[in-house]
Structures are given as C-alpha cells and as structure tokens.
Design a protein around this motif. Structure first.
Motif, short mmCIF file in Angstrom:
data_model
loop_
_atom_site.label_atom_id
_atom_site.label_comp_id
_atom_site.label_asym_id
_atom_site.label_seq_id
_atom_site.Cartn_x
_atom_site.Cartn_y
_atom_site.Cartn_z
N GLY A 14 0.76 -1.37 0.24
CA GLY A 14 0.07 -0.04 0.06
C GLY A 14 0.80 1.27 -0.08
O GLY A 14 0.12 2.22 0.23
N LYS A 105 1.97 6.32 1.26
CA LYS A 105 0.56 5.97 1.42
C LYS A 105 -0.17 7.04 0.64
O LYS A 105 0.32 8.13 0.40
CB LYS A 105 0.17 5.68 2.61
N SER A 125 -5.08 5.59 -7.31
CA SER A 125 -5.77 4.52 -7.87
C SER A 125 -4.69 3.16 -8.33
O SER A 125 -4.96 2.11 -8.11
CB SER A 125 -6.60 4.83 -9.00
N SER A 128 -3.83 2.14 -4.56
CA SER A 128 -4.86 1.08 -4.03
C SER A 128 -5.22 -0.12 -4.72
O SER A 128 -5.76 -1.29 -4.20
CB SER A 128 -6.18 1.92 -3.79
#
Length: 134
Positions: A14, A105, A125, A128
C-alpha cells in the motif's frame, strides 16, 4: 520531437516509492517523482524502465505492467509501469539525480510537491489497486 521517458511506480504494502529530485537538477528540481528516465536509442520502454531501476535504485524488476498516464507535458511521451515484484532493496545509487527516496501512502501524496500535477489524479488508484503478481 517528443522526449520519451520510462517511469516505474514501485508499490509494496500500500505504499509507493518516490525519489526526491535533487534541488540542483535542471528539470523538475526539488520535487518528488517516480523512478525513471529517458529512453536510450534503440531501447524499448520496458528495457528503459528496467535499466533505470538498476541505475537509480539498485533493483532488478521481476514483472511490470504498463499503465496509461497523462503528464500534461506536451514535450514528454511517458511510458509508465506498475512494478510490484523486484529483487533487491531500493537504495539511492544516483545521488546526483535524487537526494532521497521515500515510501508514501495515498494520504501522504497531497502534502508532497510532485513533479507533475497530474500524478495526483492517477497515483492513488495505482497504489490502491496494486496487487503483487503471482
């Protein structure tokens, strides 16, 4: 003629690896950017991104997946790749180009000065949605 560049978005757990461009760089100084650089004559984008990862952060890319990007820079033709598998530990082996590496992150991106404003639109995006290749 457009400058062709290859960009690597290394994503793990992540987080996205970004390199801070040295403040003395002529182009895009003092900002966070993806690892990468210009294609050399006769080089494919895939070859270029693998070479740049070895030269800049000392990793060998195991697998990569092309992603569509728009940098909104009419002088550049970007070839971007999501990288979720590599060998080696990313370290800054190009101190003349970058003065730091960092893992970020999604929530961290808004506070960074990014090399291209359009990064904010597609990097979240990418982070994630990244799943390690099997």
């Amino acid at each position: 003629m457009l400058d062709e560049i290859a960009l690597a978005a290394l994503v793990s757990e992540g987080r996205l690896l970004l390199a801070h461009r040295h403040p003395q760089r002529r182009w895009y100084p003092d900002c966070w950017d993806l690892v990468g650089g210009h294609l050399e004559p006769g080089e494919t984008p895939e070859q270029a991104v693998r070479r740049e990862c070895r030269e800049e952060i000392a990793v060998d890319v195991s697998e990569l997946r092309r992603v569509d990007v728009d940098l909104a820079d009419t002088n550049l033709r970007p070839h971007a790749f999501l990288v979720t598998r590599w060998t080696g530990r990313p370290v800054n082996v190009a101190p003349e180009e970058h003065d730091a590496l960092g893992w970020f992150k999604i929530d961290d991106l808004a506070s960074l000065r990014l090399a291209h404003p359009n990064y904010a639109g597609w990097l979240p995006s990418l982070i994630s949605g990244a799943r390690p290749a099997r």
